[in-house]
Design a protein around this motif. Structure first.
Motif, PDB file in Angstrom:
ATOM      1  N   LYS A  77       0.827  -1.202   0.000  1.00 49.06           N
ATOM      2  CA  LYS A  77       0.000   0.000   0.000  1.00 49.06           C
ATOM      3  C   LYS A  77       0.862   1.253   0.000  1.00 49.06           C
ATOM      4  CE  LYS A  77      -3.107   0.283   3.107  1.00 49.06           C
ATOM      5  NZ  LYS A  77      -4.066   0.216   4.202  1.00 49.06           N
ATOM      6  N   GLU A  78       1.927   1.236   0.791  1.00 49.69           N
ATOM      7  CA  GLU A  78       2.839   2.380   0.862  1.00 49.69           C
ATOM      8  C   GLU A  78       3.491   2.637  -0.501  1.00 49.69           C
ATOM      9  OE1 GLU A  78       7.167   3.357   2.799  1.00 49.69           O
ATOM     10  OE2 GLU A  78       5.831   2.047   3.933  1.00 49.69           O
ATOM     11  N   TYR A  79       3.970   1.576  -1.122  1.00 51.52           N
ATOM     12  CA  TYR A  79       4.611   1.715  -2.434  1.00 51.52           C
ATOM     13  C   TYR A  79       3.616   2.112  -3.508  1.00 51.52           C
ATOM     14  CZ  TYR A  79       9.222   0.165  -1.021  1.00 51.52           C
ATOM     15  OH  TYR A  79      10.460   0.102  -0.438  1.00 51.52           O
ATOM     16  N   PHE A  80       2.413   1.564  -3.483  1.00 53.38           N
ATOM     17  CA  PHE A  80       1.396   1.924  -4.470  1.00 53.38           C
ATOM     18  C   PHE A  80       1.107   3.420  -4.420  1.00 53.38           C
ATOM     19  CE2 PHE A  80      -1.191  -2.182  -5.476  1.00 53.38           C
ATOM     20  CZ  PHE A  80      -0.111  -2.665  -6.172  1.00 53.38           C
ATOM     21  N   THR A  81       0.976   3.960  -3.219  1.00 58.63           N
ATOM     22  CA  THR A  81       0.714   5.385  -3.065  1.00 58.63           C
ATOM     23  C   THR A  81       1.812   6.208  -3.734  1.00 58.63           C
ATOM     24  OG1 THR A  81      -0.450   5.004  -0.990  1.00 58.63           O
ATOM     25  CG2 THR A  81       0.352   7.240  -1.390  1.00 58.63           C
ATOM     26  N   MET A  82       3.057   5.877  -3.443  1.00 61.87           N
ATOM     27  CA  MET A  82       4.198   6.596  -3.995  1.00 61.87           C
ATOM     28  C   MET A  82       4.264   6.447  -5.516  1.00 61.87           C
ATOM     29  SD  MET A  82       7.613   6.023  -5.207  1.00 61.87           S
ATOM     30  CE  MET A  82       8.027   4.408  -4.605  1.00 61.87           C
ATOM     31  N   LEU A  83       4.073   5.231  -6.028  1.00 58.22           N
ATOM     32  CA  LEU A  83       4.178   4.975  -7.462  1.00 58.22           C
ATOM     33  C   LEU A  83       3.063   5.646  -8.255  1.00 58.22           C
ATOM     34  CD1 LEU A  83       5.243   1.223  -7.341  1.00 58.22           C
ATOM     35  CD2 LEU A  83       6.665   3.167  -7.980  1.00 58.22           C
ATOM     36  N   ILE A  84       1.867   5.631  -7.732  1.00 57.97           N
ATOM     37  CA  ILE A  84       0.734   6.266  -8.414  1.00 57.97           C
ATOM     38  C   ILE A  84       0.897   7.784  -8.397  1.00 57.97           C
ATOM     39  CG2 ILE A  84      -1.762   6.683  -8.295  1.00 57.97           C
ATOM     40  CD1 ILE A  84      -1.993   3.683  -7.392  1.00 57.97           C
ATOM     41  N   GLU A  85       1.297   8.344  -7.257  1.00 59.27           N
ATOM     42  CA  GLU A  85       1.502   9.797  -7.157  1.00 59.27           C
ATOM     43  C   GLU A  85       2.575  10.287  -8.127  1.00 59.27           C
ATOM     44  OE1 GLU A  85       2.372  10.698  -3.084  1.00 59.27           O
ATOM     45  OE2 GLU A  85       0.265  10.543  -2.475  1.00 59.27           O
ATOM     46  N   ASN A  86       3.568   9.451  -8.404  1.00 58.39           N
ATOM     47  CA  ASN A  86       4.656   9.832  -9.293  1.00 58.39           C
ATOM     48  C   ASN A  86       4.429   9.412 -10.748  1.00 58.39           C
ATOM     49  OD1 ASN A  86       6.836  11.172  -7.634  1.00 58.39           O
ATOM     50  ND2 ASN A  86       6.379   9.370  -6.392  1.00 58.39           N
ATOM     51  N   GLY A  87       3.269   8.859 -11.032  1.00 63.61           N
ATOM     52  CA  GLY A  87       2.912   8.535 -12.402  1.00 63.61           C
ATOM     53  C   GLY A  87       3.621   7.319 -12.975  1.00 63.61           C
ATOM     54  N   LEU A  88       4.092   6.429 -12.113  1.00 63.31           N
ATOM     55  CA  LEU A  88       4.787   5.224 -12.568  1.00 63.31           C
ATOM     56  C   LEU A  88       3.856   4.016 -12.654  1.00 63.31           C
ATOM     57  CD1 LEU A  88       7.976   5.684 -10.383  1.00 63.31           C
ATOM     58  CD2 LEU A  88       7.753   6.174 -12.814  1.00 63.31           C
ATOM     59  N   LEU A  89       2.732   4.098 -11.952  1.00 66.01           N
ATOM     60  CA  LEU A  89       1.772   3.002 -11.891  1.00 66.01           C
ATOM     61  C   LEU A  89       0.376   3.600 -11.985  1.00 66.01           C
ATOM     62  CD1 LEU A  89       1.849  -0.132 -11.245  1.00 66.01           C
ATOM     63  CD2 LEU A  89       1.354   0.510  -8.889  1.00 66.01           C
ATOM     64  N   GLU A  90      -0.530   2.879 -12.646  1.00 66.95           N
ATOM     65  CA  GLU A  90      -1.912   3.347 -12.734  1.00 66.95           C
ATOM     66  C   GLU A  90      -2.865   2.216 -12.380  1.00 66.95           C
ATOM     67  OE1 GLU A  90      -2.451   4.673 -16.738  1.00 66.95           O
ATOM     68  OE2 GLU A  90      -2.263   2.673 -17.584  1.00 66.95           O
ATOM     69  N   TYR A  91      -4.026   2.605 -11.872  1.00 69.04           N
ATOM     70  CA  TYR A  91      -5.050   1.634 -11.512  1.00 69.04           C
ATOM     71  C   TYR A  91      -6.195   1.733 -12.501  1.00 69.04           C
ATOM     72  CZ  TYR A  91      -8.655  -0.776  -8.853  1.00 69.04           C
ATOM     73  OH  TYR A  91      -9.643  -1.639  -8.458  1.00 69.04           O
ATOM     74  N   GLU A  92      -6.607   0.599 -13.037  1.00 67.89           N
ATOM     75  CA  GLU A  92      -7.734   0.545 -13.965  1.00 67.89           C
ATOM     76  C   GLU A  92      -8.930  -0.072 -13.242  1.00 67.89           C
ATOM     77  OE1 GLU A  92      -6.779  -1.076 -17.780  1.00 67.89           O
ATOM     78  OE2 GLU A  92      -4.813  -0.100 -17.794  1.00 67.89           O
ATOM     79  N   ARG A  93      -9.863   0.779 -12.864  1.00 73.48           N
ATOM     80  CA  ARG A  93     -11.014   0.353 -12.058  1.00 73.48           C
ATOM     81  C   ARG A  93     -11.892  -0.693 -12.740  1.00 73.48           C
ATOM     82  NH1 ARG A  93     -11.834   3.611  -7.519  1.00 73.48           N
ATOM     83  NH2 ARG A  93     -10.798   5.622  -7.648  1.00 73.48           N
ATOM     84  N   LEU A  94     -12.129  -0.516 -14.022  1.00 72.08           N
ATOM     85  CA  LEU A  94     -13.053  -1.411 -14.721  1.00 72.08           C
ATOM     86  C   LEU A  94     -12.613  -2.862 -14.684  1.00 72.08           C
ATOM     87  CD1 LEU A  94     -13.951   0.758 -17.843  1.00 72.08           C
ATOM     88  CD2 LEU A  94     -15.339   0.331 -15.806  1.00 72.08           C
TER      89      LEU A  94
END
Length: 86
Positions: free
Chosen positions: A38-55
């Motif tokens: 969870k900690e890493y996901f927050t950092m990666l998403i905030e920095n545009g390295l990872l994205e979440y696809e809700r669908l």
């Protein structure tokens, strides 16, 4: 397991998410607890390295994340495991 830097863990997560992966799959491939992930996901998403696809309920490495992986792998080729010598 040996100590891993934040960079190494970041690379493991981005590699696991390349092409799309669930949170569980990424957690197991990168050998992290749920809290760490969870900690890493927050950092990666905030920095545009990872994205979440809700669908489709999956995480995916972005273009920026893929560039980071490419650069990291190039550095690894030039300076292979310099820390294992010490």
């Amino acid at each position: 397991m040996k100590y891993r830097s934040r960079t190494e863990i970041t690379v493991l997560i981005l590699e696991a998410a390349n092409g799309g992966a669930t949170k569980t799959k990424i957690m197991y491939k990168s050998f992290l607890s749920y809290a760490q992930l969870k900690e890493y996901f927050t950092m990666l998403i905030e920095n545009g390295l990872l994205e979440y696809e809700r669908l489709i309920n999956m995480y995916r490495t972005t273009e920026k994340g893929l560039k980071l992986l490419k650069i990291y792998n190039q550095i690894e080729e030039i300076i292979p495991q310099i820390y294992t010598k010490y």
